[in-house]
Design an enzyme around this catalytic site. Structure first.
Site, PDB file in Angstrom:
ATOM      1  N   ASP A 120       9.429  -6.669  -5.358  1.00  0.00           N
ATOM      2  CA  ASP A 120       8.670  -7.379  -4.531  1.00  0.00           C
ATOM      3  C   ASP A 120       8.499  -8.935  -4.668  1.00  0.00           C
ATOM      4  O   ASP A 120       9.560  -9.285  -5.334  1.00  0.00           O
ATOM      5  CB  ASP A 120       6.740  -7.023  -4.664  1.00  0.00           C
TER       6      ASP A 120
ATOM      7  N   ASP B 159       6.954  11.139  11.203  1.00  0.00           N
ATOM      8  CA  ASP B 159       6.716  11.296  12.630  1.00  0.00           C
ATOM      9  C   ASP B 159       6.855  12.864  12.850  1.00  0.00           C
ATOM     10  O   ASP B 159       6.142  13.440  13.288  1.00  0.00           O
ATOM     11  CB  ASP B 159       7.594  10.687  13.419  1.00  0.00           C
TER      12      ASP B 159
ATOM     13  N   GLN C 174      19.334  -7.936   1.020  1.00  0.00           N
ATOM     14  CA  GLN C 174      19.205  -6.800   0.103  1.00  0.00           C
ATOM     15  C   GLN C 174      20.434  -5.929   0.038  1.00  0.00           C
ATOM     16  O   GLN C 174      20.601  -5.252  -0.774  1.00  0.00           O
ATOM     17  CB  GLN C 174      17.850  -6.108   0.591  1.00  0.00           C
TER      18      GLN C 174
ATOM     19  N   SER D 260      -0.996   3.971   7.719  1.00  0.00           N
ATOM     20  CA  SER D 260      -0.887   5.024   7.005  1.00  0.00           C
ATOM     21  C   SER D 260       0.009   4.811   5.738  1.00  0.00           C
ATOM     22  O   SER D 260       1.062   4.018   5.750  1.00  0.00           O
ATOM     23  CB  SER D 260      -0.095   5.909   7.619  1.00  0.00           C
TER      24      SER D 260
ATOM     25  N   GLN E  96       0.804  -1.399  -0.034  1.00  0.00           N
ATOM     26  CA  GLN E  96       0.114  -0.020   0.087  1.00  0.00           C
ATOM     27  C   GLN E  96       1.092   1.065   0.067  1.00  0.00           C
ATOM     28  O   GLN E  96       0.797   2.106  -0.718  1.00  0.00           O
ATOM     29  CB  GLN E  96      -1.077  -0.101   1.065  1.00  0.00           C
ATOM     30  N   ILE E  97       1.977   1.395   0.713  1.00  0.00           N
ATOM     31  CA  ILE E  97       2.874   2.425   0.547  1.00  0.00           C
ATOM     32  C   ILE E  97       3.411   2.667  -0.857  1.00  0.00           C
ATOM     33  O   ILE E  97       3.381   3.597  -1.505  1.00  0.00           O
ATOM     34  CB  ILE E  97       4.025   2.430   1.702  1.00  0.00           C
TER      35      ILE E  97
ATOM     36  N   HIS F 132      11.689   5.138  15.429  1.00  0.00           N
ATOM     37  CA  HIS F 132      10.600   5.212  14.808  1.00  0.00           C
ATOM     38  C   HIS F 132       9.626   4.106  15.277  1.00  0.00           C
ATOM     39  O   HIS F 132       9.357   3.164  14.955  1.00  0.00           O
ATOM     40  CB  HIS F 132      10.344   5.009  13.340  1.00  0.00           C
TER      41      HIS F 132
ATOM     42  N   ASN G 241       9.249  -1.306   8.920  1.00  0.00           N
ATOM     43  CA  ASN G 241       9.546  -1.589  10.379  1.00  0.00           C
ATOM     44  C   ASN G 241      10.068  -2.979  10.717  1.00  0.00           C
ATOM     45  O   ASN G 241      10.002  -3.998   9.901  1.00  0.00           O
ATOM     46  CB  ASN G 241       8.303  -1.355  10.941  1.00  0.00           C
TER      47      ASN G 241
ATOM     48  N   GLY H 225       9.030  -5.700   3.552  1.00  0.00           N
ATOM     49  CA  GLY H 225       9.618  -6.134   4.904  1.00  0.00           C
ATOM     50  C   GLY H 225       8.472  -7.118   5.398  1.00  0.00           C
ATOM     51  O   GLY H 225       7.380  -7.502   4.512  1.00  0.00           O
TER      52      GLY H 225
HETATM   53  P1  NAX Z   1       2.381  -3.850   2.857  1.00  0.00           P
HETATM   54  O1  NAX Z   1       2.226  -5.034   3.648  1.00  0.00           O
HETATM   55  O2  NAX Z   1       0.843  -3.210   2.114  1.00  0.00           O
HETATM   56  O3  NAX Z   1       3.331  -3.798   1.600  1.00  0.00           O
HETATM   57  C1  NAX Z   1       4.769  -4.538   1.950  1.00  0.00           C
HETATM   58  C2  NAX Z   1       5.006  -4.986   0.734  1.00  0.00           C
HETATM   59  O4  NAX Z   1       6.598  -5.644   0.949  1.00  0.00           O
HETATM   60  C3  NAX Z   1       4.361  -6.146   0.203  1.00  0.00           C
HETATM   61  O5  NAX Z   1       3.781  -6.044  -0.983  1.00  0.00           O
HETATM   62  C4  NAX Z   1       5.107  -7.445   0.304  1.00  0.00           C
HETATM   63  O6  NAX Z   1       4.686  -8.560  -0.577  1.00  0.00           O
HETATM   64  C5  NAX Z   1       6.577  -6.543   0.210  1.00  0.00           C
HETATM   65  N1  NAX Z   1       7.690  -7.560   0.622  1.00  0.00           N
HETATM   66  C6  NAX Z   1       7.677  -8.425   1.722  1.00  0.00           C
HETATM   67  N2  NAX Z   1       8.922  -9.067   1.823  1.00  0.00           N
HETATM   68  C7  NAX Z   1       9.700  -8.367   0.937  1.00  0.00           C
HETATM   69  C8  NAX Z   1      10.999  -8.579   0.268  1.00  0.00           C
HETATM   70  N3  NAX Z   1      11.829  -9.706   0.901  1.00  0.00           N
HETATM   71  N4  NAX Z   1      11.241  -7.764  -0.732  1.00  0.00           N
HETATM   72  C9  NAX Z   1      10.504  -6.992  -1.505  1.00  0.00           C
HETATM   73  N5  NAX Z   1       9.200  -6.829  -1.112  1.00  0.00           N
HETATM   74  C10 NAX Z   1       8.845  -7.514   0.004  1.00  0.00           C
HETATM   75  O7  NAX Z   1       2.742  -2.765   3.936  1.00  0.00           O
HETATM   76  P2  NAX Z   1       2.741  -1.069   3.899  1.00  0.00           P
HETATM   77  O8  NAX Z   1       1.618  -0.544   4.452  1.00  0.00           O
HETATM   78  O9  NAX Z   1       3.082  -0.518   2.353  1.00  0.00           O
HETATM   79  O10 NAX Z   1       4.148  -0.837   4.630  1.00  0.00           O
HETATM   80  C11 NAX Z   1       5.371  -1.077   4.608  1.00  0.00           C
HETATM   81  C12 NAX Z   1       6.175  -1.078   5.511  1.00  0.00           C
HETATM   82  O11 NAX Z   1       6.424   0.114   5.693  1.00  0.00           O
HETATM   83  C13 NAX Z   1       5.876  -1.621   7.013  1.00  0.00           C
HETATM   84  O12 NAX Z   1       6.831  -2.398   7.317  1.00  0.00           O
HETATM   85  C14 NAX Z   1       5.180  -0.839   7.810  1.00  0.00           C
HETATM   86  O13 NAX Z   1       5.335  -1.095   8.969  1.00  0.00           O
HETATM   87  C15 NAX Z   1       6.143   0.435   7.319  1.00  0.00           C
HETATM   88  N6  NAX Z   1       5.792   1.536   7.925  1.00  0.00           N
HETATM   89  C16 NAX Z   1       6.996   2.568   8.065  1.00  0.00           C
HETATM   90  C17 NAX Z   1       6.435   3.811   8.426  1.00  0.00           C
HETATM   91  C18 NAX Z   1       7.659   4.888   8.872  1.00  0.00           C
HETATM   92  O14 NAX Z   1       7.523   6.039   9.229  1.00  0.00           O
HETATM   93  N7  NAX Z   1       8.981   4.387   8.959  1.00  0.00           N
HETATM   94  C19 NAX Z   1       5.243   4.527   8.506  1.00  0.00           C
HETATM   95  C20 NAX Z   1       4.327   3.557   7.895  1.00  0.00           C
HETATM   96  C21 NAX Z   1       4.396   2.074   7.915  1.00  0.00           C
HETATM   97  O15 NAX Z   1       3.620   1.725   8.806  1.00  0.00           O
END
Ligand code: NAX
Length: 331
Positions: free
Chosen positions: A42, A159, A112, A242, A15-16, A187, A131, A89
């Site tokens: 991905d 943040d 990676q 978010s 989603q991000i 974070h 995260n 992640g």
């Molecule tokens: P999603 O679960 O929608 O997307 C994550 C994507 O990563 C998925 O498409 C998944 O297939 C892919 N993925 C998993 N393992 C992988 C790998 N080894 N190589 C490449 N792609 C891989 O999560 P989303 O809402 O987009 O959030 C992504 C990350 O951002 C999460 O870890 C989330 O906790 C973190 N965040 C960090 C924030 C920050 O301020 N630092 C805020 C927003 C978010 O919560």
């Protein structure tokens, strides 16, 4: 015309990623005159969805977008990239131990890191969003020793922006008139949003935020916990975490890093600690930074009162524990 910059987004089918790639292709991250080639990575189960995102990028006919690589191969994804935004992640699922989540992410960021180190462009700038962002960035740094440590950062700008937003609502001013809040540390919910040095630009000049707010109780509790818990509040309201604000803040982070921060303004970035403000060296910790000529530097000499000191130390302790947990996953 400028040569295109290659920008990697991992987790691009998530989603991000879905919010972020059009921003990059529109020039929001690197500027309206900077052509880009998007590299999207991905994992196999998301390959079809990733291809769908690629189709939409083609359909949007972005003038700045000079190419799209959509792949599940980390080597292909990392080859020649100038900027890497690591959003992919392993998320924490219901009932999972912290150590298990850490272990999954350590192995992702270890591999990676190697792909980036071997195949990215020299001087590639890395932003880790996924995260636990600070500790993932630290693992990436450890396993990509030839990438300068100054090039590896994590996202705390969301943040930071959340803190600006809360202050603007509280004192009823435009968010663009608020500056120099600080996010210290991790974070996570131990982060310390600090407004001690923040100001609001008014018709009568720059005014300190603490005086304008004039509500010490709110600044020391409600404000801090609202910013710390904002991610959870978004999940509660939206049923998803978010995404647009995270994507927008990731663009802010890279843009300011590459293009520089305005005179007299600092931003928050998770960077490799050199021991400034008595934060243990060797952690990826969020500091106030200014950026110039593509390099960040930690703002020095800010006064830290007793209240702040405790908060800086608390979030440092959490990061030290996370680091130990991450290392225990390596053996
Ligand atoms: P999603 O679960 O929608 O997307 C994550 C994507 O990563 C998925 O498409 C998944 O297939 C892919 N993925 C998993 N393992 C992988 C790998 N080894 N190589 C490449 N792609 C891989 O999560 P989303 O809402 O987009 O959030 C992504 C990350 O951002 C999460 O870890 C989330 O906790 C973190 N965040 C960090 C924030 C920050 O301020 N630092 C805020 C927003 C978010 O919560």
């Amino acid at each position: 015309a400028k040569d295109p910059v290659r920008v990697l987004v991992t987790g691009a089918a998530g989603q991000i990623g879905y919010a972020l790639v059009p921003m990059i292709a529109r020039g929001i991250m690197l500027g309206p005159d900077q052509p880009v080639i998007l590299h999207m990575l991905d994992i196999a189960p998301a390959a079809e969805a990733l291809n769908g995102v690629k189709m939409e990028l083609v359909d949007a006919a972005f003038p700045l977008l000079k190419g799209v690589v959509a792949t599940t191969d980390p080597v292909e994804a990392c080859t020649g990239v100038n900027v890497a935004v690591m959003v992919g992640g392993f998320p924490r699922k219901e009932g999972m131990e912290r150590k298990d989540v850490m272990s999954k992410n350590v192995s992702i960021y270890k591999s990676q890191a190697s792909a980036l180190e071997k195949h990215a462009a020299a001087n590639c700038k890395v932003l880790v969003v996924a995260n636990p962002a600070n500790t993932n960035a630290l693992i990436l740094k450890e396993f990509a020793p030839s990438i300068p440590e100054k090039n590896i950062t994590c996202l705390t700008r969301l943040d930071h922006n959340r803190a600006l937003g809360q202050i603007s609502e509280k004192v009823n001013v435009q968010v663009s008139d608020v500056k120099n809040v600080i996010i210290w540390g991790n974070h996570s919910s131990t982060q310390y949003p600090d407004v001690t040095h923040a100001t609001v630009t008014t018709s009568a000049g720059e005014k300190p935020v603490p005086a304008l707010v004039n509500d010490d109780e709110w600044l020391k509790s409600g404000f801090i916990s609202t910013v710390q818990q904002r991610g959870a509040a978004i999940i509660k309201a939206r049923k998803f975490s978010s995404a647009l604000s995270a994507a927008s803040s990731a663009c802010d982070h890279i843009r300011d890093w590459v293009c520089g921060t305005p005179e007299g303004t600092w931003v928050s970035m998770g960077v490799y600690s050199d021991g400034s403000y008595n934060v243990p060296a060797g952690l990826i910790y969020s500091f106030p930074v200014t950026c110039r000529n593509g390099e960040w530097s930690i703002v020095q000499g800010l006064s830290i009162d007793e209240f702040s000191r405790k908060k800086l130390d608390l979030t440092a302790e959490e990061l030290t524990e996370e680091k130990a947990l991450a290392y225990s996953c390596l053996s």
